[in-house]
Write a protein that holds these residues in place. Sequence first.
Motif, PDB file in Angstrom:
ATOM      1  N   GLU A 184      94.108   4.388  81.062  1.00 27.15           N
ATOM      2  CA  GLU A 184      94.294   5.449  80.120  1.00 27.15           C
ATOM      3  C   GLU A 184      94.578   5.340  78.864  1.00 27.15           C
ATOM      4  O   GLU A 184      94.058   5.677  77.794  1.00 27.15           O
ATOM      5  N   GLY A 185      95.351   4.644  78.620  1.00 23.92           N
ATOM      6  CA  GLY A 185      96.180   4.231  77.257  1.00 23.92           C
ATOM      7  C   GLY A 185      95.879   3.063  76.654  1.00 23.92           C
ATOM      8  O   GLY A 185      96.525   2.513  75.843  1.00 23.92           O
ATOM      9  N   ALA A 186      94.789   2.383  77.194  1.00 26.19           N
ATOM     10  CA  ALA A 186      93.962   0.934  76.634  1.00 26.19           C
ATOM     11  C   ALA A 186      94.233   0.990  75.044  1.00 26.19           C
ATOM     12  O   ALA A 186      94.080   0.110  74.233  1.00 26.19           O
ATOM     13  N   GLY A 187      93.703   2.309  74.432  1.00 24.18           N
ATOM     14  CA  GLY A 187      93.289   2.080  73.092  1.00 24.18           C
ATOM     15  C   GLY A 187      94.689   1.904  72.211  1.00 24.18           C
ATOM     16  O   GLY A 187      94.685   1.764  71.235  1.00 24.18           O
ATOM     17  N   LYS A 188      95.866   2.270  72.787  1.00 26.90           N
ATOM     18  CA  LYS A 188      97.022   2.096  72.000  1.00 26.90           C
ATOM     19  C   LYS A 188      97.215   0.621  71.818  1.00 26.90           C
ATOM     20  O   LYS A 188      98.071   0.197  70.730  1.00 26.90           O
ATOM     21  N   LEU A 189      96.629  -0.443  72.508  1.00 22.91           N
ATOM     22  CA  LEU A 189      97.008  -1.666  72.200  1.00 22.91           C
ATOM     23  C   LEU A 189      96.138  -2.320  70.881  1.00 22.91           C
ATOM     24  O   LEU A 189      96.018  -3.436  70.586  1.00 22.91           O
ATOM     25  N   ARG A 206      90.883   2.286  67.211  1.00 23.58           N
ATOM     26  CA  ARG A 206      92.182   2.938  68.037  1.00 23.58           C
ATOM     27  C   ARG A 206      91.867   4.433  68.048  1.00 23.58           C
ATOM     28  O   ARG A 206      92.020   5.078  69.232  1.00 23.58           O
ATOM     29  N   GLU A 207      91.559   5.028  67.103  1.00 18.32           N
ATOM     30  CA  GLU A 207      91.355   6.424  66.862  1.00 18.32           C
ATOM     31  C   GLU A 207      90.162   6.888  67.702  1.00 18.32           C
ATOM     32  O   GLU A 207      90.199   7.832  68.652  1.00 18.32           O
ATOM     33  N   ALA A 208      89.064   6.172  67.733  1.00 21.61           N
ATOM     34  CA  ALA A 208      87.859   6.309  68.553  1.00 21.61           C
ATOM     35  C   ALA A 208      88.332   6.223  70.299  1.00 21.61           C
ATOM     36  O   ALA A 208      87.475   6.996  71.015  1.00 21.61           O
ATOM     37  N   MET A 209      89.280   5.333  70.407  1.00 19.23           N
ATOM     38  CA  MET A 209      89.711   5.460  71.950  1.00 19.23           C
ATOM     39  C   MET A 209      90.953   6.359  72.294  1.00 19.23           C
ATOM     40  O   MET A 209      91.176   6.318  73.294  1.00 19.23           O
ATOM     41  N   ALA A 210      91.317   6.726  71.363  1.00 20.91           N
ATOM     42  CA  ALA A 210      92.665   7.596  71.422  1.00 20.91           C
ATOM     43  C   ALA A 210      92.703   8.667  72.686  1.00 20.91           C
ATOM     44  O   ALA A 210      93.456   8.815  73.518  1.00 20.91           O
ATOM     45  N   GLU A 211      91.552   9.480  72.782  1.00 18.49           N
ATOM     46  CA  GLU A 211      91.540  10.357  73.805  1.00 18.49           C
ATOM     47  C   GLU A 211      90.808  10.102  75.220  1.00 18.49           C
ATOM     48  O   GLU A 211      90.909  10.451  76.268  1.00 18.49           O
ATOM     49  N   LYS A 212      90.244   8.882  74.960  1.00 17.87           N
ATOM     50  CA  LYS A 212      89.445   8.335  76.040  1.00 17.87           C
ATOM     51  C   LYS A 212      90.051   7.055  76.870  1.00 17.87           C
ATOM     52  O   LYS A 212      89.733   7.227  78.302  1.00 17.87           O
ATOM     53  N   GLY A 213      90.497   6.223  76.110  1.00 12.47           N
ATOM     54  CA  GLY A 213      90.890   4.901  77.020  1.00 12.47           C
ATOM     55  C   GLY A 213      89.794   4.221  77.528  1.00 12.47           C
ATOM     56  O   GLY A 213      88.791   4.337  76.888  1.00 12.47           O
ATOM     57  N   LEU A 214      89.948   3.328  78.586  1.00 13.96           N
ATOM     58  CA  LEU A 214      88.895   2.541  79.074  1.00 13.96           C
ATOM     59  C   LEU A 214      88.258   3.499  80.153  1.00 13.96           C
ATOM     60  O   LEU A 214      88.929   3.892  81.124  1.00 13.96           O
TER      61      LEU A 214
END
Length: 152
Positions: A57-62, A69-77
Amino acid sequence: VKPGWLAVYGKDVDDEDANLVPVQPGEVVRTESVDVKALQTKPPARYTEATLLSAMEGAGKLIDDDELREAMAEKGLGTPATRAATIEGLISEKYMLREGRELIPTAKAFQLMTLLRGLEVEDLTKPELTGDWESKLAAMEKGKLKREQFMA
């Protein structure tokens, strides 16, 4: 004189909250006591299903790249609906084993990672790929990118 391991955390000796006292060149210090403790470092705890779901869920933070990172902010993997199914798929394909609550990677998983590195397609192992795709899919939704460009 040198921050040593503190530098890893971006701290200098003269930081307000630093644990080290500044030492002047040639200054003599006195050692009051030394305790030797025979301890061993422990590896990080293995993932459980709950911690792996949270990491997905928080993979975008890496991701270092701000746009990705912004593109994945709400989605994660994946999506909440697909994350558990992804884990189950990895278990059924023998990339992971359940041992009690822990998820253990198998030799097959390590071989796949080695193969991908050997074939120089390491991008398939990184969350940045999902971030890049999410970013491009959002651009497609807004009409800024054509499907053919994305597929290429």
